[in-house]
Design an enzyme around this catalytic site. Sequence first.
Site, PDB file in Angstrom:
ATOM      1  N   GLN A   1       5.957  -0.134  11.255  1.00 50.26           N
ATOM      2  CA  GLN A   1       7.048   0.665  11.802  1.00 50.26           C
ATOM      3  C   GLN A   1       7.378   1.786  10.850  1.00 50.26           C
ATOM      4  O   GLN A   1       7.176   1.680   9.641  1.00 50.26           O
ATOM      5  CB  GLN A   1       8.280  -0.199  12.086  1.00 50.26           C
ATOM      6  CG  GLN A   1       8.768  -1.041  10.933  1.00 50.26           C
ATOM      7  CD  GLN A   1       9.902  -1.954  11.344  1.00 50.26           C
ATOM      8  OE1 GLN A   1      10.772  -1.551  12.100  1.00 50.26           O
ATOM      9  NE2 GLN A   1       9.902  -3.179  10.845  1.00 50.26           N
TER      10      GLN A   1
ATOM     11  N   LYS B   1       2.797   1.827  20.671  1.00 52.69           N
ATOM     12  CA  LYS B   1       3.846   2.467  19.871  1.00 52.69           C
ATOM     13  C   LYS B   1       5.108   2.587  20.712  1.00 52.69           C
ATOM     14  O   LYS B   1       5.120   3.272  21.737  1.00 52.69           O
ATOM     15  CB  LYS B   1       3.381   3.842  19.401  1.00 52.69           C
ATOM     16  CG  LYS B   1       4.404   4.567  18.525  1.00 52.69           C
ATOM     17  CD  LYS B   1       3.850   5.897  18.061  1.00 52.69           C
ATOM     18  CE  LYS B   1       4.857   6.635  17.185  1.00 52.69           C
ATOM     19  NZ  LYS B   1       4.331   7.938  16.743  1.00 52.69           N
TER      20      LYS B   1
ATOM     21  N   ASP C   1       0.900  16.536   9.197  1.00 56.05           N
ATOM     22  CA  ASP C   1       1.350  15.381   8.414  1.00 56.05           C
ATOM     23  C   ASP C   1       0.138  14.574   7.942  1.00 56.05           C
ATOM     24  O   ASP C   1       0.039  13.369   8.157  1.00 56.05           O
ATOM     25  CB  ASP C   1       2.290  14.504   9.257  1.00 56.05           C
ATOM     26  CG  ASP C   1       3.086  13.525   8.385  1.00 56.05           C
ATOM     27  OD1 ASP C   1       3.134  13.724   7.153  1.00 56.05           O
ATOM     28  OD2 ASP C   1       3.644  12.566   8.941  1.00 56.05           O
TER      29      ASP C   1
END
Length: 762
Positions: free
Chosen positions: A454, A474, A572
């Site tokens: 998570q 997800k 990212d």
Amino acid sequence: MKTSKHLLVLLVCAWQLEAATSTYSSTATKTHTSNTMTTKVGIFAKQGCRSQCGNLKVPYPFGIISEGLNCSLNSTFHITCNTATNPPKAFIKLNDVDFEVFDISDRELRISNLGAETCYDQSPLLYTNYYTSLDLSNTSYTYSGKNVLTVVGCDDWANFYQAEDEDLPTGCTSICHNEKEVRKDECSGGGCCQVSVNALKYYYVDLGTYGNHTDNISSFNPCGYAFLGEKKRFNFLGLSDLKDIAALRNKIETTVPIVLDWVIDENKTCAQAAQHSNSFACRYAHSYCIDGGKSSGGYRCSCNQGYEGNPYLSPGCVDMDECADPDSNDCVKTCINIPGNYNCSCPRGYDGDGRKNGSGCVAKSSKFPLIKFILGMSFGCFFLIVGATSVYCIIKKRKHAQLREKFFKQNGGLLLNQQNPSTEDVSVDSIKLFADEELKKATNNYATDRILGQGGYGIVFKGILPDERVVAIKRSKIIDNSQIEQFINEMKILTQVNHRNVVKLLGCCLECEVPLLVYEFVSNGTLYDHVHGVDGGMSWLSWENRLRIAAESSGALAYLHSAASIPVIHRDVKLANILLDDHHVAKISDFGASRIVPLDRTQVTTLVQGTLGYLDPEYFHTGQLTDKSDVYSFGVVLAELLTGRKPISMERSPEERNLAIFFITSVNEKRLFLILEPRVVKEGTLEQLEIAAQLVKRCLGLDRKERPTMKEVSMEIESLRKFTKHPWTNQHANEETTSLIGHTQIQYSDLYKIQASSYNNI
């Protein structure tokens, strides 16, 4: 002798059939027509085809040959209609001989007869045939058990062979020495005898005489006659049949048919034929299949009880209205037709089951029907409860559907369809939509033991779909508008990307309170877990494997930058977003922060977003996002793979806290080998390590223009993988042994455990 006899059979059959067809009377034809098609097969023929020839009804699978039409199931069931006669006559060809057809039912065919005949003049000389046969092998027809062998004469015997090579025939003898011994209306041996035969495919009748019809009988019986035919159709008339052979022959050929049983495809049973659904004859509604039996083989079709019609033609059998015909039901008062059956009832004021063979309908007495009242109230309450429950379920189902529609809109379903309508963009129609209940079942209602990891925006669960596929699901946390945009953005990007080193999106669910994304399951955790999990890395994480993972990751990013249909900037890139499968193949994940770059632009202006330590300084200061921002982040990933150090660590000294700055400083000050992980130094060559360090330095350049493209990075890493090892390295070092480098002892192990954060940032 039998062989010579068979050579004449076709000529004999043709002669007898010609004689028979020339003498059929209209009265005899009507006799057979009255018995035609009394079963539920009906008179239905194929559309456009004739269903009648003269007085004969011809149902499918039989069909009257018509030019340009295929009216029968196959050539076995061809019927020829001779319109030259009045009325027209139907014929079927068996063994190249045409036989007149008298009657067709749902299992039987009645055709004109053939007989064996022996006649002698006073010489005495034989002047007619003495045998008859017909072979039905390899056809859909079998001689019925309703046929019997009949011999008519006072000096005759006949043998009946049921197989061509049979040595022990069946037969009977008819003997009478004078007219008084002839027994009218009986076939018990005095002028006439009969013997039963089994159902068979072939027969041969051999007719003979004891005394050539001489002496006392020649005056009233000059001939003998033997034939195979339906028993109940022949009535022996005594002397009149014995005296006039022409009249006897005409009577047999016009009124005593041969009964044949017919089937569909004599080589298949019902079970075998049903395996081929397209050619199975009994595939239409309300019909069933009947095996033809051991003697005949094949199968037939029939309508279910209470249905009528032709089971061989679409739409199949239809409901029979028993109430329309009083003889078809046993109701006393009221008949109610239902599919396949009927019900009887009594009018108001009467009790009973309404049937003639039951209690009928009896007038009610004046006594209060307490039992019926109680039963009525009980059933009334029951139906009231059932009705209320049904209404409640309908309302609940409708509310649930409305709630799903609300969540669909709330979770960005409309936004997904509305974005970029002028481009070849993805839409809900091109994405697999999973049901909420399906994903609940797959994750055991999102049980805690199914959590893979998570992060700040969601939780990843392990799920098992009904088809046994293992997936990663997800589930977003509490939703706000910004997260919806991230959710839709990630779905749009992954839908258009198809690369072996990019996590594959399988679908989504928008009809629940929070949106869900369904990915392929990547089972071996994140690269972060493997690099930082156990004292300098797992045992498999050799210098060669580090280069391979770097090549796979850079190749995937290069694909996103330059080979995808619309360029994508990940925004990212970090170790935690590189997953590993069972074979340690790298897969880039977490596209929630990614951005699509229009083809006519090289940069986009966005709010700064990324992970501290990996973030491009120039992007941080200007807000201008380019593909070189991913290059900088990947440079940090390379530095982690080389050093085994985390990008930011407050536990290190101030000059070492930021890995990017510390790595560049170490390279500039010639201290590279002091910061590299010992195993990397041990396994990599000096030249490889220097080239890798310079590549990291270029990727981490503050000026984005000086950084290489991701494609150049990928090509350079691939070149590094081709270098040979330095001679002083141990070419066959066992990765499970203990290494001593720089007075630091490192124990490598091939055992590892997937961390709970394996999917932190999918």
